[in-house]
Design a protein around this motif. Structure first.
Motif, mmCIF file in Angstrom:
data_model
loop_
_atom_site.group_PDB
_atom_site.id
_atom_site.type_symbol
_atom_site.label_atom_id
_atom_site.label_comp_id
_atom_site.label_asym_id
_atom_site.label_seq_id
_atom_site.Cartn_x
_atom_site.Cartn_y
_atom_site.Cartn_z
ATOM 1 N N PRO A 51 0.961 -1.378 0.108
ATOM 2 C CA PRO A 51 0.182 0.146 -0.080
ATOM 3 C C PRO A 51 0.675 1.507 -0.036
ATOM 4 O O PRO A 51 0.946 2.196 0.877
ATOM 5 C CB PRO A 51 -0.772 -0.216 1.456
ATOM 6 N N VAL A 52 1.707 1.452 -1.108
ATOM 7 C CA VAL A 52 2.826 2.624 -1.281
ATOM 8 C C VAL A 52 1.950 3.849 -1.243
ATOM 9 O O VAL A 52 2.720 4.921 -1.101
ATOM 10 C CB VAL A 52 3.465 2.311 -2.185
ATOM 11 N N GLY A 53 0.653 3.775 -1.534
ATOM 12 C CA GLY A 53 -0.008 5.287 -1.539
ATOM 13 C C GLY A 53 -0.146 5.751 -0.079
ATOM 14 O O GLY A 53 -0.685 6.973 -0.252
ATOM 15 N N LYS A 54 0.214 4.903 0.802
ATOM 16 C CA LYS A 54 -0.240 5.666 2.219
ATOM 17 C C LYS A 54 1.227 6.237 2.758
ATOM 18 O O LYS A 54 1.964 5.253 2.565
ATOM 19 C CB LYS A 54 -0.778 4.465 2.981
ATOM 20 N N THR A 55 1.186 7.234 3.116
ATOM 21 C CA THR A 55 2.285 7.942 4.042
ATOM 22 C C THR A 55 2.774 7.235 4.951
ATOM 23 O O THR A 55 3.998 7.360 5.521
ATOM 24 C CB THR A 55 2.086 9.621 4.030
ATOM 25 N N SER A 56 1.873 6.427 5.595
ATOM 26 C CA SER A 56 1.996 5.548 6.774
ATOM 27 C C SER A 56 2.989 4.399 6.392
ATOM 28 O O SER A 56 3.385 3.571 7.316
ATOM 29 C CB SER A 56 0.806 5.386 7.388
ATOM 30 N N TRP A 57 2.954 4.074 5.195
ATOM 31 C CA TRP A 57 3.467 2.588 4.827
ATOM 32 C C TRP A 57 4.956 2.632 5.190
ATOM 33 O O TRP A 57 5.483 1.443 5.808
ATOM 34 C CB TRP A 57 3.428 2.557 3.176
ATOM 35 N N ALA A 58 5.808 3.567 5.125
ATOM 36 C CA ALA A 58 7.208 3.435 5.428
ATOM 37 C C ALA A 58 7.137 3.153 6.936
ATOM 38 O O ALA A 58 8.183 2.189 7.211
ATOM 39 C CB ALA A 58 7.952 4.851 5.124
ATOM 40 N N GLN A 59 6.478 3.824 7.741
ATOM 41 C CA GLN A 59 6.367 3.336 9.425
ATOM 42 C C GLN A 59 5.850 2.001 9.722
ATOM 43 O O GLN A 59 6.414 1.286 10.266
ATOM 44 C CB GLN A 59 5.900 4.269 9.863
ATOM 45 N N VAL A 60 4.943 1.545 8.774
ATOM 46 C CA VAL A 60 4.429 0.419 8.879
ATOM 47 C C VAL A 60 5.286 -0.713 8.508
ATOM 48 O O VAL A 60 5.406 -1.809 9.050
ATOM 49 C CB VAL A 60 2.845 0.187 8.235
ATOM 50 N N SER A 61 6.102 -0.729 7.299
ATOM 51 C CA SER A 61 6.775 -1.424 6.829
ATOM 52 C C SER A 61 7.995 -1.835 7.689
ATOM 53 O O SER A 61 8.446 -2.864 8.048
ATOM 54 C CB SER A 61 7.382 -0.893 5.318
ATOM 55 N N ALA A 62 8.398 -0.623 8.433
ATOM 56 C CA ALA A 62 9.567 -0.824 9.242
ATOM 57 C C ALA A 62 9.249 -1.446 10.618
ATOM 58 O O ALA A 62 9.898 -2.196 11.158
ATOM 59 C CB ALA A 62 9.923 0.719 10.028
ATOM 60 N N ASP A 63 7.912 -1.427 11.113
ATOM 61 C CA ASP A 63 7.422 -2.286 12.226
ATOM 62 C C ASP A 63 7.294 -3.488 11.681
ATOM 63 O O ASP A 63 7.632 -4.470 12.515
ATOM 64 C CB ASP A 63 6.015 -1.884 12.562
ATOM 65 N N ILE A 64 6.929 -4.039 10.507
ATOM 66 C CA ILE A 64 6.812 -5.174 10.172
ATOM 67 C C ILE A 64 8.034 -5.799 10.072
ATOM 68 O O ILE A 64 8.498 -7.079 10.521
ATOM 69 C CB ILE A 64 6.210 -5.509 8.761
ATOM 70 N N LYS A 65 9.284 -5.331 9.493
ATOM 71 C CA LYS A 65 10.603 -5.631 9.497
ATOM 72 C C LYS A 65 11.030 -5.938 10.831
ATOM 73 O O LYS A 65 11.774 -7.050 10.986
ATOM 74 C CB LYS A 65 11.429 -4.628 8.898
ATOM 75 N N ASN A 66 10.746 -5.336 12.026
ATOM 76 C CA ASN A 66 11.268 -5.509 13.207
ATOM 77 C C ASN A 66 10.590 -6.629 14.092
ATOM 78 O O ASN A 66 11.024 -7.112 15.065
ATOM 79 C CB ASN A 66 11.166 -4.208 14.059
ATOM 80 N N ASN A 67 9.217 -6.872 13.504
ATOM 81 C CA ASN A 67 8.474 -7.459 14.440
ATOM 82 C C ASN A 67 7.638 -8.928 13.967
ATOM 83 O O ASN A 67 7.590 -9.762 14.773
ATOM 84 C CB ASN A 67 7.283 -7.050 15.148
ATOM 85 N N ILE A 68 7.645 -9.124 12.533
ATOM 86 C CA ILE A 68 6.833 -10.075 11.980
ATOM 87 C C ILE A 68 7.751 -11.528 12.391
ATOM 88 O O ILE A 68 6.915 -12.380 12.198
ATOM 89 C CB ILE A 68 6.691 -9.827 10.655
ATOM 90 N N GLY A 69 8.827 -11.521 12.667
ATOM 91 C CA GLY A 69 9.597 -12.766 12.852
ATOM 92 C C GLY A 69 9.283 -13.264 14.032
ATOM 93 O O GLY A 69 9.330 -14.458 14.278
ATOM 94 N N LYS A 70 8.627 -12.514 15.150
ATOM 95 C CA LYS A 70 8.133 -12.941 16.318
ATOM 96 C C LYS A 70 7.159 -13.780 16.335
ATOM 97 O O LYS A 70 6.709 -14.876 17.006
ATOM 98 C CB LYS A 70 7.761 -11.705 17.502
#
Length: 405
Positions: free
Chosen positions: A360-379
């Motif tokens: 969802p690259v049209g959302k300005t929030s995506w960069a922040q959400v993407s970073a959160d996924i990178k840090n936490n999805i492995g858990k």
């Protein structure tokens, strides 16, 4: 660099306009740098359009987004930038809308999923420039030795991974949920389970029942059964997984066209099939795109539009796509490539493009959400991981960021 890139505008008293373009480099050496492509294209355009010059700076992917951000911050925005993200600049009112720039024919030629991904609040600012999809790669020698056929469902993938493990394969299925590109592997699995990052109206839906079910299955049926190798998925990056596949140590993994060259160079024989879904082929696979955008600062709307119509001609889109083994972003070039290369290995990726889903690259929030996924999805897939809780935490932050847009 700033001195080279700064200062856009006319050239002296001639009335000429010089367009400044900053572009990413898709080559892996000086011999095949994208600069050669842009130099040829710019010269051909200038020959047809006296009075418009194009000054192109090509930077590595490691630098290009940061450099453009710095230029904009200093008030020295280029006229055009071909980089990884556009939404922040659109939200700040710094970009021209696509329909202010392009002819109707050019804008209508974009592949629908890519065009839609370039929209912010239903207005297109990001023009797709390069695209790719993903397929499941498998090591044909390892599969042949184990008498396996490519999996078409999750249960078949698990059975194949078990057979490979029994034969001593180090990493039966590589699951790179490490910070390098976790959002990609995450979305591929979400789509294969019938979910995704967003719902039908485009709002974040990260903690949906389908997504929780997907990561519970990964935790219990792949990672928990020791089928993803000795390293925790949350600490494995894509580059590491690709390198291991190219050494013959991986049975299966999700990959993009670059992996074809990597594996071939190392002599690893491979096959590729659409990523298996929970009960067969999923309705969509993951697509990715890089973006072209035009900044308002220098007022060169007309000239930039004329250049972009030239850039997106069928001939030029095909030339770039063929040069770098990436997928075309326009329907005319897609049809031509499908006719010419539909039966090649790249053609397999091509077939997935019309139904692909992008971030969802049209959302300005995506960069922040993407970073959160990178840090936490492995858990989600650790032994005591709680997918519903982890996805719920990511969703909560995503919703807050989305509401703040």
């Amino acid at each position: 660099m700033a001195g080279v890139l700064a200062g856009c505008g006319g050239s002296g008293d001639s009335g000429d306009v010089t367009l400044k373009l900053v572009a990413a480099d898709y080559g892996d050496s000086a011999a095949n740098s994208s600069k050669k492509y842009w130099d040829r294209l710019s010269k051909a355009f200038e020959d047809e359009n006296p009075g418009i010059k194009v000054d192109v700076t090509v930077l590595s992917w490691n630098d290009v987004d940061r450099e453009v951000k710095e230029m904009v911050k200093k008030g020295d925005a280029p006229d055009l930038a071909q980089i990884g993200a556009y939404a922040d600049y659109a939200a700040q009112g710094k970009l021209y809308e696509a329909d202010e720039l392009l002819s109707i024919a050019t804008q209508a030629d974009f592949m629908a999923p890519l065009s839609q991904a370039g929209e912010v609040k239903r207005i297109q600012y990001g023009m797709p420039f390069a695209s790719s999809t993903r397929l499941l790669f498998y090591n044909t020698k390892l599969f042949k030795d184990a008498n396996l056929t490519p999996p078409q469902s999750w249960s078949q993938l698990q059975s194949a991974a078990k057979a490979l493990k029994a034969r001593g394969v180090k990493i039966p299925y590589a699951l790179p949920l490490g910070p390098e590109e976790a959002p990609a592997e995450t979305l591929m699995w979400m789509l294969s389970g019938g979910g995704g990052y967003t719902d039908n109206v485009g709002s974040y839906d990260i903690d949906s029942k389908q997504n929780a079910k997907t990561f519970s299955w990964l935790r219990d049926e792949l990672v928990g059964k020791g089928l993803t190798g000795p390293k925790a998925p949350g600490r494995m990056n894509r580059a590491e997984a690709f390198a291991a596949f190219s050494r013959g140590e991986v049975g299966m993994l999700n990959g993009h066209p670059t992996l074809m060259k990597m594996a071939s160079k190392k002599g690893v024989k491979f096959g590729m099939v659409p990523a298996p879904g929970i009960n067969g082929k999923p309705r969509a696979t993951m697509g990715v795109a890089d973006w072209m955008m035009a900044f308002k600062q220098n007022g060169h709307r007309k000239e930039a539009g004329k250049f972009l119509d030239f850039v997106y001609s069928k001939k030029n889109v095909l030339e770039f796509s063929n040069e770098y083994d990436i997928l075309p972003v326009t329907t005319s070039a897609f049809d031509a490539m499908a006719k010419d290369r539909g039966h090649t290995e790249l053609g397999k990726f091509l077939k997935e493009l019309p139904t692909s889903q992008l971030y969802p690259v049209g959302k300005t929030s995506w960069a922040q959400v993407s970073a959160d996924i990178k840090n936490n999805i492995g858990k989600t897939v650790t032994r005591n991981g709680n997918p519903s809780m982890v996805l719920g935490q990511i969703q909560s932050k995503a919703a807050a960021a989305e509401n703040a847009e």
